[in-house]
Design an enzyme around this catalytic site. Structure first.
Site, PDB file in Angstrom:
ATOM      1  N   GLY A 122       0.833  -1.198   0.000  1.00  0.00           N
ATOM      2  CA  GLY A 122       0.000   0.000   0.000  1.00  0.00           C
ATOM      3  C   GLY A 122       0.865   1.244   0.000  1.00  0.00           C
ATOM      4  N   ILE A 192      15.776  -8.190  22.879  1.00  0.00           N
ATOM      5  CA  ILE A 192      15.935  -9.320  21.959  1.00  0.00           C
ATOM      6  C   ILE A 192      17.178 -10.127  22.312  1.00  0.00           C
ATOM      7  CG2 ILE A 192      16.433  -9.945  19.548  1.00  0.00           C
ATOM      8  CD1 ILE A 192      14.565  -7.729  18.664  1.00  0.00           C
ATOM      9  N   GLU A 211      27.654  -5.663  24.528  1.00  0.00           N
ATOM     10  CA  GLU A 211      26.788  -4.494  24.721  1.00  0.00           C
ATOM     11  C   GLU A 211      27.656  -3.235  24.739  1.00  0.00           C
ATOM     12  OE1 GLU A 211      23.463  -3.513  25.051  1.00  0.00           O
ATOM     13  OE2 GLU A 211      24.373  -1.546  25.371  1.00  0.00           O
ATOM     14  N   ARG A 279      15.531  -1.429  16.591  1.00  0.00           N
ATOM     15  CA  ARG A 279      14.773  -1.454  15.344  1.00  0.00           C
ATOM     16  C   ARG A 279      14.520  -0.021  14.891  1.00  0.00           C
ATOM     17  NH1 ARG A 279      12.456  -6.317  14.084  1.00  0.00           N
ATOM     18  NH2 ARG A 279      10.620  -5.368  13.130  1.00  0.00           N
ATOM     19  N   ASP A 319       4.857   0.903  15.779  1.00  0.00           N
ATOM     20  CA  ASP A 319       6.316   1.088  15.761  1.00  0.00           C
ATOM     21  C   ASP A 319       6.772   2.193  14.821  1.00  0.00           C
ATOM     22  OD1 ASP A 319       6.537  -1.059  17.494  1.00  0.00           O
ATOM     23  OD2 ASP A 319       7.886  -2.228  16.212  1.00  0.00           O
ATOM     24  N   HIS A 451      -4.493 -16.242  48.797  1.00  0.00           N
ATOM     25  CA  HIS A 451      -3.320 -16.917  49.355  1.00  0.00           C
ATOM     26  C   HIS A 451      -3.380 -18.408  49.037  1.00  0.00           C
ATOM     27  CE1 HIS A 451      -0.076 -17.889  52.107  1.00  0.00           C
ATOM     28  NE2 HIS A 451      -0.813 -18.893  52.562  1.00  0.00           N
TER      29      HIS A 451
HETATM   30  P1  FAD Z   1       4.682  -4.614  12.609  1.00  0.00           P
HETATM   31  O1  FAD Z   1       4.352  -5.724  13.517  1.00  0.00           O
HETATM   32  O2  FAD Z   1       6.079  -4.502  12.115  1.00  0.00           O
HETATM   33  O3  FAD Z   1       3.672  -4.724  11.392  1.00  0.00           O
HETATM   34  C1  FAD Z   1       3.723  -3.880  10.305  1.00  0.00           C
HETATM   35  C2  FAD Z   1       3.105  -4.591   9.112  1.00  0.00           C
HETATM   36  O4  FAD Z   1       2.954  -3.659   8.049  1.00  0.00           O
HETATM   37  C3  FAD Z   1       3.979  -5.715   8.566  1.00  0.00           C
HETATM   38  O5  FAD Z   1       3.199  -6.843   8.293  1.00  0.00           O
HETATM   39  C4  FAD Z   1       4.551  -5.137   7.280  1.00  0.00           C
HETATM   40  O6  FAD Z   1       4.836  -6.123   6.296  1.00  0.00           O
HETATM   41  C5  FAD Z   1       3.393  -4.256   6.842  1.00  0.00           C
HETATM   42  N1  FAD Z   1       3.773  -3.158   5.934  1.00  0.00           N
HETATM   43  C6  FAD Z   1       4.767  -2.254   6.075  1.00  0.00           C
HETATM   44  N2  FAD Z   1       4.740  -1.359   5.061  1.00  0.00           N
HETATM   45  C7  FAD Z   1       3.709  -1.725   4.263  1.00  0.00           C
HETATM   46  C8  FAD Z   1       3.164  -1.197   3.058  1.00  0.00           C
HETATM   47  N3  FAD Z   1       3.657  -0.092   2.487  1.00  0.00           N
HETATM   48  N4  FAD Z   1       2.110  -1.843   2.490  1.00  0.00           N
HETATM   49  C9  FAD Z   1       1.572  -2.951   3.067  1.00  0.00           C
HETATM   50  N5  FAD Z   1       2.035  -3.481   4.217  1.00  0.00           N
HETATM   51  C10 FAD Z   1       3.089  -2.865   4.793  1.00  0.00           C
HETATM   52  N6  FAD Z   1       6.626  -6.572  21.590  1.00  0.00           N
HETATM   53  C11 FAD Z   1       5.901  -6.855  22.690  1.00  0.00           C
HETATM   54  O7  FAD Z   1       5.062  -6.045  23.104  1.00  0.00           O
HETATM   55  N7  FAD Z   1       6.066  -8.039  23.370  1.00  0.00           N
HETATM   56  C12 FAD Z   1       6.977  -8.958  22.964  1.00  0.00           C
HETATM   57  O8  FAD Z   1       7.102 -10.009  23.599  1.00  0.00           O
HETATM   58  C13 FAD Z   1       7.755  -8.681  21.816  1.00  0.00           C
HETATM   59  N8  FAD Z   1       8.663  -9.575  21.384  1.00  0.00           N
HETATM   60  C14 FAD Z   1       9.375  -9.289  20.258  1.00  0.00           C
HETATM   61  C15 FAD Z   1      10.324 -10.213  19.834  1.00  0.00           C
HETATM   62  C16 FAD Z   1      11.076  -9.966  18.701  1.00  0.00           C
HETATM   63  C17 FAD Z   1      12.109 -10.970  18.246  1.00  0.00           C
HETATM   64  C18 FAD Z   1      10.855  -8.775  17.954  1.00  0.00           C
HETATM   65  C19 FAD Z   1      11.621  -8.500  16.690  1.00  0.00           C
HETATM   66  C20 FAD Z   1       9.923  -7.844  18.366  1.00  0.00           C
HETATM   67  C21 FAD Z   1       9.179  -8.093  19.531  1.00  0.00           C
HETATM   68  N9  FAD Z   1       8.254  -7.175  20.016  1.00  0.00           N
HETATM   69  C22 FAD Z   1       7.536  -7.454  21.139  1.00  0.00           C
HETATM   70  C23 FAD Z   1       7.995  -5.902  19.332  1.00  0.00           C
HETATM   71  C24 FAD Z   1       6.716  -6.029  18.473  1.00  0.00           C
HETATM   72  O9  FAD Z   1       6.887  -7.082  17.562  1.00  0.00           O
HETATM   73  C25 FAD Z   1       6.446  -4.717  17.753  1.00  0.00           C
HETATM   74  O10 FAD Z   1       6.375  -3.664  18.681  1.00  0.00           O
HETATM   75  C26 FAD Z   1       5.127  -4.810  17.007  1.00  0.00           C
HETATM   76  O11 FAD Z   1       5.138  -5.861  16.070  1.00  0.00           O
HETATM   77  C27 FAD Z   1       4.827  -3.498  16.278  1.00  0.00           C
HETATM   78  O12 FAD Z   1       3.596  -3.596  15.656  1.00  0.00           O
HETATM   79  P2  FAD Z   1       3.254  -2.758  14.329  1.00  0.00           P
HETATM   80  O13 FAD Z   1       1.916  -3.211  13.904  1.00  0.00           O
HETATM   81  O14 FAD Z   1       3.486  -1.325  14.581  1.00  0.00           O
HETATM   82  O15 FAD Z   1       4.348  -3.199  13.261  1.00  0.00           O
HETATM   83  P1  NAD Z   2      16.816  -2.680  22.427  1.00  0.00           P
HETATM   84  O1  NAD Z   2      16.761  -1.236  22.211  1.00  0.00           O
HETATM   85  O2  NAD Z   2      16.004  -3.312  23.483  1.00  0.00           O
HETATM   86  O3  NAD Z   2      18.328  -3.123  22.722  1.00  0.00           O
HETATM   87  C1  NAD Z   2      19.382  -2.847  21.861  1.00  0.00           C
HETATM   88  C2  NAD Z   2      20.666  -2.909  22.667  1.00  0.00           C
HETATM   89  O4  NAD Z   2      21.750  -2.845  21.761  1.00  0.00           O
HETATM   90  C3  NAD Z   2      20.821  -1.729  23.623  1.00  0.00           C
HETATM   91  O5  NAD Z   2      21.198  -2.189  24.889  1.00  0.00           O
HETATM   92  C4  NAD Z   2      21.901  -0.890  22.973  1.00  0.00           C
HETATM   93  O6  NAD Z   2      22.688  -0.161  23.900  1.00  0.00           O
HETATM   94  C5  NAD Z   2      22.722  -1.939  22.265  1.00  0.00           C
HETATM   95  N1  NAD Z   2      23.500  -1.464  21.130  1.00  0.00           N
HETATM   96  C6  NAD Z   2      23.144  -0.533  20.209  1.00  0.00           C
HETATM   97  N2  NAD Z   2      24.129  -0.387  19.290  1.00  0.00           N
HETATM   98  C7  NAD Z   2      25.125  -1.241  19.643  1.00  0.00           C
HETATM   99  C8  NAD Z   2      26.387  -1.561  19.096  1.00  0.00           C
HETATM  100  N3  NAD Z   2      26.835  -0.961  18.003  1.00  0.00           N
HETATM  101  N4  NAD Z   2      27.139  -2.492  19.711  1.00  0.00           N
HETATM  102  C9  NAD Z   2      26.695  -3.118  20.840  1.00  0.00           C
HETATM  103  N5  NAD Z   2      25.500  -2.849  21.398  1.00  0.00           N
HETATM  104  C10 NAD Z   2      24.716  -1.929  20.818  1.00  0.00           C
HETATM  105  O7  NAD Z   2      16.518  -3.309  20.988  1.00  0.00           O
HETATM  106  P2  NAD Z   2      16.277  -4.820  20.551  1.00  0.00           P
HETATM  107  O8  NAD Z   2      16.637  -5.765  21.625  1.00  0.00           O
HETATM  108  O9  NAD Z   2      16.897  -4.945  19.214  1.00  0.00           O
HETATM  109  O10 NAD Z   2      14.695  -4.852  20.389  1.00  0.00           O
HETATM  110  C11 NAD Z   2      14.059  -3.987  19.434  1.00  0.00           C
HETATM  111  C12 NAD Z   2      12.705  -3.587  19.889  1.00  0.00           C
HETATM  112  O11 NAD Z   2      11.835  -4.694  19.925  1.00  0.00           O
HETATM  113  C13 NAD Z   2      12.735  -2.970  21.253  1.00  0.00           C
HETATM  114  O12 NAD Z   2      12.251  -1.661  21.158  1.00  0.00           O
HETATM  115  C14 NAD Z   2      11.826  -3.776  22.088  1.00  0.00           C
HETATM  116  O13 NAD Z   2      10.908  -2.983  22.794  1.00  0.00           O
HETATM  117  C15 NAD Z   2      11.073  -4.664  21.106  1.00  0.00           C
HETATM  118  N6  NAD Z   2      11.028  -6.001  21.714  1.00  0.00           N
HETATM  119  C16 NAD Z   2      10.232  -6.172  22.798  1.00  0.00           C
HETATM  120  C17 NAD Z   2      10.205  -7.397  23.430  1.00  0.00           C
HETATM  121  C18 NAD Z   2       9.350  -7.567  24.627  1.00  0.00           C
HETATM  122  O14 NAD Z   2       8.492  -6.722  24.868  1.00  0.00           O
HETATM  123  N7  NAD Z   2       9.520  -8.626  25.413  1.00  0.00           N
HETATM  124  C19 NAD Z   2      10.989  -8.446  22.971  1.00  0.00           C
HETATM  125  C20 NAD Z   2      11.809  -8.225  21.881  1.00  0.00           C
HETATM  126  C21 NAD Z   2      11.807  -6.990  21.251  1.00  0.00           C
END
Ligand code: FAD
Ligand code: NAD
Length: 476
Positions: A122, A192, A211, A279, A319, A451
């Site tokens: 889109g 992550i 880190e 990210r 995001d 409890h």
């Molecule tokens: P996204 O989930 O990235 O979805 C965006 C969607 O838009 C995608 O499907 C993409 O393909 C689509 N899109 C983009 N541009 C276009 C376009 N132009 N046309 C059509 N489609 C498009 N968050 C938590 O709260 N709890 C967790 O436990 C957690 N664990 C995570 C673990 C990992 C390994 C990672 C990478 C992230 C994790 N996160 C977690 C973060 C969470 O995944 C994101 O915050 C969340 O997915 C963001 O939602 P969103 O809808 O904004 O974006």
């Molecule tokens: P993050 O921001 O949590 O951690 C990135 C880490 O990398 C930081 O500690 C930072 O100081 C370090 N860093 C940055 N540049 C570096 C470098 N050049 N060398 C070494 N260390 C460096 O990001 P993430 O772990 O990649 O996760 C991305 C996003 O996804 C986060 O915003 C998080 O909220 C979301 N996420 C959420 C969950 C959850 O809610 N449980 C799980 C996974 C991811």
């Protein structure tokens, strides 16, 4: 099919799909466009969270924790297990099956709710028109009264260690590994890095986490971060702080990672390197010239507190806009926007966003850290309750960690709750509700908790804020 909608949502992740569903619940005609394709080429709704983030990571965290506990922790319960074997293909196929069920579930919700699903790309054109390019290449123009951008985020790539999809990989690839790396390197000790580090450590990898910052979990309450570092190090994660990566050279069999720290130049050789340094907002080919939607200097779509962009009738959530990159934050923004579009009330309380790291023990926080409260100059009190003093935690053999509650000295308002311990991610919900209702620590003190439950630890932490804990010695 009509090409005019009340609402078009671009992005079907945890921000976009709830927007579409709530807008349809509000009686509006809605289309949701999503371009996600999985590694096998199959299109799926659910975005990063369902396909490559929250859900698959939690599936693996659950499986690997069971494997670890069976091998290391069951004996204390009087359960002896022998011949325990890892079947990684089965574990991975369970993970993939859960993802498939969840993403198919969204398609079913769209069908039941009357949302038109459109799989492909889109692009917002001026005048609230949207160019839709289906996966088969066919193109059509759609129009809407409101467009909601929910395009999500993508992993940040490091110049010093560019992804090659084989040895230097992102978090999505790291969730789908087909064998356990002997030595796994991770750049970034963030959410992550710690979750994926835990998964592969439990399966036997030697895990080295580099880190850049000298502080561990720099944005988390210091007392909590110190305890987390202690626990994770004890589990064998080799977390090297203040390590600035300068290069990564992949050969056929290994990756040599060079970095500098206080001691000078260092290097470490690993089989696989995960880069998890945060990210970035993803807006590739999302906006045609002249839409009026602006990006800030870091590439986020600019929005106000109600997720309005500068362009009339165009909103952005999740995001791709400011704020923590969390699925539940995006969901609440989407629901708010869908309600505002329908002329209803909508608001997000950005001060009460919980955050959970699903390590063992879990780390869960909401509200201000002690450092933030101190810096604000407001007088405060702290209640601390260790899980060691919880009967339920003892019964579970999960006594590590504590609940820390911070309340204002003047009016007793709860300002922050920080938990490290068993099921902290579940326990934090009560604290979120407390902050949402501007509750005082006395409100929690006067609320009866069953409890023996882990939730009593939250109750006792509230009591401890006034040095009235029953089950622990009232000291910090
Ligand atoms: P996204 O989930 O990235 O979805 C965006 C969607 O838009 C995608 O499907 C993409 O393909 C689509 N899109 C983009 N541009 C276009 C376009 N132009 N046309 C059509 N489609 C498009 N968050 C938590 O709260 N709890 C967790 O436990 C957690 N664990 C995570 C673990 C990992 C390994 C990672 C990478 C992230 C994790 N996160 C977690 C973060 C969470 O995944 C994101 O915050 C969340 O997915 C963001 O939602 P969103 O809808 O904004 O974006
Ligand atoms: P993050 O921001 O949590 O951690 C990135 C880490 O990398 C930081 O500690 C930072 O100081 C370090 N860093 C940055 N540049 C570096 C470098 N050049 N060398 C070494 N260390 C460096 O990001 P993430 O772990 O990649 O996760 C991305 C996003 O996804 C986060 O915003 C998080 O909220 C979301 N996420 C959420 C969950 C959850 O809610 N449980 C799980 C996974 C991811």
């Amino acid at each position: 099919m009509a090409d005019a909608f009340d609402v078009i949502v671009i992005g079907g992740g945890p921000a976009g799909y709830p927007t579409a569903i709530r807008a349809a619940q509000n009686g509006l005609s809605v289309a949701c466009i999503d371009e996600w394709k999985n590694h096998d080429g199959a299109a799926a709704f659910g975005g990063t969270c369902l396909n490559a983030g929250c859900i698959p990571s939690k599936a693996l965290l659950e499986s690997t924790e069971l494997y670890h506990r069976l091998r290391e922790e069951f004996a204390v319960h009087g359960i002896r297990a022998s011949g325990v074997e890892l079947d990684l293909p089965a574990m991975q196929s369970r993970r993939a099956g859960i993802v498939k069920k969840m993403t198919d579930g969204i398609a079913a919700l769209f069908k039941a709710g009357g949302v038109t699903p459109l799989q492909g790309h889109g692009k917002l054109l001026p005048g609230k028109r949207v160019e839709f390019t289906a996966h088969d290449g066919s193109r059509r123009e759609l129009t809407a009264k409101h467009v909601v951008l929910a395009s999500g985020s993508a992993p940040i790539e490091l110049k010093a260690a560019p992804f090659d999809g084989r040895r230097i990989i992102d978090s999505w690839e790291a969730l789908e590994l087909g064998s356990v790396p002997k030595r796994l390197g991770i750049i970034g000790a963030g959410v992550i890095g710690l979750e994926l580090g835990s998964v592969w450590r439990r399966l036997g990898s030697e895990v080295i986490v580099l880190e850049a910052l000298a502080d561990f979990l720099a944005t988390v309450d210091r007392q909590l971060a110190r305890e987390a570092l202690r626990q994770l190090t004890r589990q064998g994660l080799d977390i090297r702080l203040g390590a600035k990566v300068t290069g990564a050279k992949a050969t056929d069999g290994a990756v040599e990672v060079s970095y500098t720290d206080l001691k000078g130049e260092q290097s470490v050789t690993v089989d696989t390197l995960i880069v998890a340094v945060g990210r970035r907002p993803y807006t590739r080919d999302l906006l045609a010239p002249g839409t009026g939607v602006k990006l800030d200097e870091r590439g986020f779509i600019e929005v106000d507190d109600h997720c309005r962009t500068g362009a009339e009738g165009v909103w952005a959530v999740g995001d791709c806009v400011r704020g923590p990159m969390l699925a539940h934050k995006g969901k609440e923004e989407g629901i708010m926007v869908a309600d505002l579009i329908a002329g209803r009330f909508g608001e997000v309380n950005y001060r009460a966003i919980p955050s959970v790291i699903y390590t063992a023990p879990e780390i869960a926080t909401v509200g201000a850290t002690e450092e933030q409260v101190k810096a604000s100059g407001r007088a405060y009190k702290v209640g601390l309750f260790p899980f060691l003093a919880s009967g339920r935690a003892r019964a579970m053999e999960a006594t590590q960690g504590f609940v820390k509650l911070i309340a204002a000295q003047d009016d007793d308002e709860i300002l922050g709750v920080h938990i490290i311990g068993p099921l902290a991610g579940e326990l934090i919900a009560e604290a979120v509700l407390a902050l949402e209702y501007s509750a005082s620590s006395e409100d929690l003190q006067r609320t009866m908790h069953a409890h023996p439950t882990l939730s009593e630890a939250v109750h006792e932490a509230a009591l401890a804020a006034d040095k009235r804990s029953i089950d622990s010695i009232n000291k910090r």
